[in-house]
Design a protein around this motif. Structure first.
Motif, PDB file in Angstrom:
ATOM      1  N   THR A  31       0.807  -1.220   0.000  1.00  0.00           N
ATOM      2  CA  THR A  31       0.000   0.000   0.000  1.00  0.00           C
ATOM      3  C   THR A  31       0.834   1.261   0.000  1.00  0.00           C
ATOM      4  OG1 THR A  31      -0.071  -0.003   2.413  1.00  0.00           O
ATOM      5  CG2 THR A  31      -1.824  -1.199   1.260  1.00  0.00           C
ATOM      6  N   GLY A  32       2.118   1.125   0.329  1.00  0.00           N
ATOM      7  CA  GLY A  32       2.968   2.312   0.394  1.00  0.00           C
ATOM      8  C   GLY A  32       2.793   3.103   1.665  1.00  0.00           C
ATOM      9  N   ARG A  33       2.147   2.495   2.675  1.00  0.00           N
ATOM     10  CA  ARG A  33       1.907   3.235   3.905  1.00  0.00           C
ATOM     11  C   ARG A  33       3.200   3.549   4.639  1.00  0.00           C
ATOM     12  NH1 ARG A  33      -1.620   0.319   8.394  1.00  0.00           N
ATOM     13  NH2 ARG A  33       0.258  -0.976   8.389  1.00  0.00           N
ATOM     14  N   VAL A  34       4.156   2.601   4.619  1.00  0.00           N
ATOM     15  CA  VAL A  34       5.413   2.835   5.314  1.00  0.00           C
ATOM     16  C   VAL A  34       6.172   3.978   4.664  1.00  0.00           C
ATOM     17  CG1 VAL A  34       7.627   1.820   5.915  1.00  0.00           C
ATOM     18  CG2 VAL A  34       5.557   0.446   6.089  1.00  0.00           C
ATOM     19  N   THR A  35       6.226   3.938   3.316  1.00  0.00           N
ATOM     20  CA  THR A  35       6.931   5.007   2.608  1.00  0.00           C
ATOM     21  C   THR A  35       6.277   6.351   2.858  1.00  0.00           C
ATOM     22  OG1 THR A  35       7.576   3.423   0.906  1.00  0.00           O
ATOM     23  CG2 THR A  35       7.739   5.754   0.359  1.00  0.00           C
ATOM     24  N   GLY A  37       4.434   7.136   5.409  1.00  0.00           N
ATOM     25  CA  GLY A  37       4.659   7.503   6.797  1.00  0.00           C
ATOM     26  C   GLY A  37       6.036   8.092   7.016  1.00  0.00           C
ATOM     27  N   PHE A  38       7.053   7.520   6.385  1.00  0.00           N
ATOM     28  CA  PHE A  38       8.392   8.071   6.518  1.00  0.00           C
ATOM     29  C   PHE A  38       8.480   9.448   5.869  1.00  0.00           C
ATOM     30  CE2 PHE A  38      12.701   8.607   4.746  1.00  0.00           C
ATOM     31  CZ  PHE A  38      13.400   8.691   5.943  1.00  0.00           C
ATOM     32  N   LEU A  43       9.335  15.013   6.554  1.00  0.00           N
ATOM     33  CA  LEU A  43       8.908  16.386   6.300  1.00  0.00           C
ATOM     34  C   LEU A  43       8.685  17.145   7.602  1.00  0.00           C
ATOM     35  CD1 LEU A  43       8.027  18.560   4.284  1.00  0.00           C
ATOM     36  CD2 LEU A  43       5.710  17.590   4.373  1.00  0.00           C
ATOM     37  N   LYS A  44       8.127  16.474   8.581  1.00  0.00           N
ATOM     38  CA  LYS A  44       7.864  17.115   9.868  1.00  0.00           C
ATOM     39  C   LYS A  44       9.160  17.584  10.525  1.00  0.00           C
ATOM     40  CE  LYS A  44       6.338  15.922  14.544  1.00  0.00           C
ATOM     41  NZ  LYS A  44       5.787  14.834  15.409  1.00  0.00           N
ATOM     42  N   ILE A 355       8.161   4.187  16.663  1.00  0.00           N
ATOM     43  CA  ILE A 355       7.962   5.410  15.914  1.00  0.00           C
ATOM     44  C   ILE A 355       7.241   5.112  14.603  1.00  0.00           C
ATOM     45  CG2 ILE A 355       9.175   7.270  14.698  1.00  0.00           C
ATOM     46  CD1 ILE A 355      11.251   7.250  16.853  1.00  0.00           C
ATOM     47  N   ARG A 356       7.567   4.016  13.952  1.00  0.00           N
ATOM     48  CA  ARG A 356       6.906   3.665  12.676  1.00  0.00           C
ATOM     49  C   ARG A 356       5.443   3.312  12.888  1.00  0.00           C
ATOM     50  NH1 ARG A 356      11.902   0.890  12.035  1.00  0.00           N
ATOM     51  NH2 ARG A 356      10.922  -1.104  12.532  1.00  0.00           N
TER      52      ARG A 356
END
Length: 358
Positions: A31-35, A37-38, A43-44, A355-356
């Motif tokens: 799903t690309g959720r990890v990417t 999320g990182f 960015l934060k 954190i992930r």
């Protein structure tokens, strides 16, 4: 039972829901959720670092204008000038411009590497920084590496054997050195090892009589480096010792260590393979701050031993005072710490699963 109407070609209609549901055992596409999320995480923290850097630039511009005085007074204190000459000097330095224009010029110049001209040395600040930076990296970098290795090694064993003679002796010694003023330790080192025993040079980085060949120069620099590095290491290693000791104490009673012992592992192997890797996590920020502090140098140590680095340059700029140099070094020191903290935050993503998942 639900009846299916035949389609125009005679085949039964397909259930739309059946087309959407994957077959059992079929692996779905990531799903690309990890990417993603990182990306949000990066960015934060990059945005936070950028805001911090802008605040540093803003602070350095206005604070040093309040405490460093008028640059024209510094330039003309050794020779009288006419009012017309003062105005010409103000125009040359851009001080006749409105404050907002001066601020924009300062921001633009700093971000593009133009740090201005030193009032004290009458040379571009970037050249002076590049000349002094290797000496600071050599002294502070060597001191940080030794302090981290020594603090972690002693802290690991002190925490593992809490209450032992080793623990009490090293914690007491480390705290005594940590609480001692740096200049005082430096003066004691000079009196004992330089004045009385004559083992090491008193100040500077090189001896004028040393031949120009590489090996004699390297040995001479190393000879001058011993006392400053020992002084710097003695002051700061206790901080790493106490943090590592505390982290080990948090892990000593963990169930996974009991399981490792039950499997027949020796005590040293349990500590080295299991306790230490988990205890290192809380110390990452401290290590990265130390890496960022390498650029800052050991200001007091460099001053005591007349080491020609950025720290001694900063002190001489305070006494002059050299406002452009103070601004540039303040930004350099602060930005190195900001970048180091950002590096620690990025590393946390890869080594801390919590954190992930957040």
């Amino acid at each position: 039972m639900t009846a299916h109407r035949p389609s125009a070609d005679g085949s039964p209609d397909r259930d739309p829901s059946a087309e959407q549901a994957p077959a059992a055992g079929t692996r779905t596409a990531p799903t690309g959720r990890v990417t993603t999320g990182f990306g949000r995480y990066l960015l934060k923290h990059v945005s936070g670092a950028a805001v911090s850097l802008l605040l540093v630039l803003f602070s350095s511009f206005f604070i040093f204008r309040l405490i460093a005085g008028d640059p024209i007074d510094q330039l003309t204190r050794e020779r009288p000038v006419t009012p017309e000459q003062r105005e010409a000097m103000r125009a040359e330095l851009g001080l006749d411009q409105p404050m907002w224009n001066q601020f924009l010029d300062y921001i633009t110049g700093t971000l593009t590497g133009d740090l201005g001209t030193s009032l004290q040395f009458r040379r571009p600040i970037s050249e002076l920084v590049l000349e002094r930076l290797p000496a600071t990296l050599l002294l502070a970098g060597t001191g940080v590496v030794l302090a981290v290795l020594l603090g972690f090694w002693i802290g690991t064993r002190a925490g593992w054997k809490q209450g032992s003679r080793f623990d009490r002796a090293h914690v007491t010694t480390g705290l005594l050195l940590y609480s001692a003023p740096t200049f005082w330790l430096g003066m004691i080192a000079i009196l004992v090892f330089a004045r009385y025993l004559g083992l090491f040079p008193v100040n500077g980085m090189r001896s004028p009589s040393t031949p120009d060949e590489f090996l004699p120069q390297a040995l001479d620099i190393g000879h001058h480096l011993v006392l400053p590095v020992l002084t710097y290491t003695a002051v700061v290693y206790a901080g790493y010792l106490m943090v590592m000791r505390s982290s080990i104490l948090d892990e000593v009673g963990a169930d996974y260590l009991t399981t490792a012992r039950a499997k027949g592992l020796r005590d040293d192997a349990v500590r080295r393979r299991h306790a230490v890797p988990n205890a290192l996590l809380p110390t990452i920020t401290l290590v990265f701050l130390a890496i960022g502090g390498i650029v800052n140098g050991a200001i007091v140590t460099e001053t005591v031993f007349s080491w020609p680095g950025l720290g001694s340059l900063f002190v001489s700029s305070i006494f002059y005072p050299d406002r452009p140099m103070l601004q540039a070094l303040f930004v350099l020191f602060s930005s190195s710490t900001i970048v180091a903290v950002l590096g620690a935050e990025i590393l946390y993503w890869f080594i801390d699963p919590r954190i992930r998942k957040s």
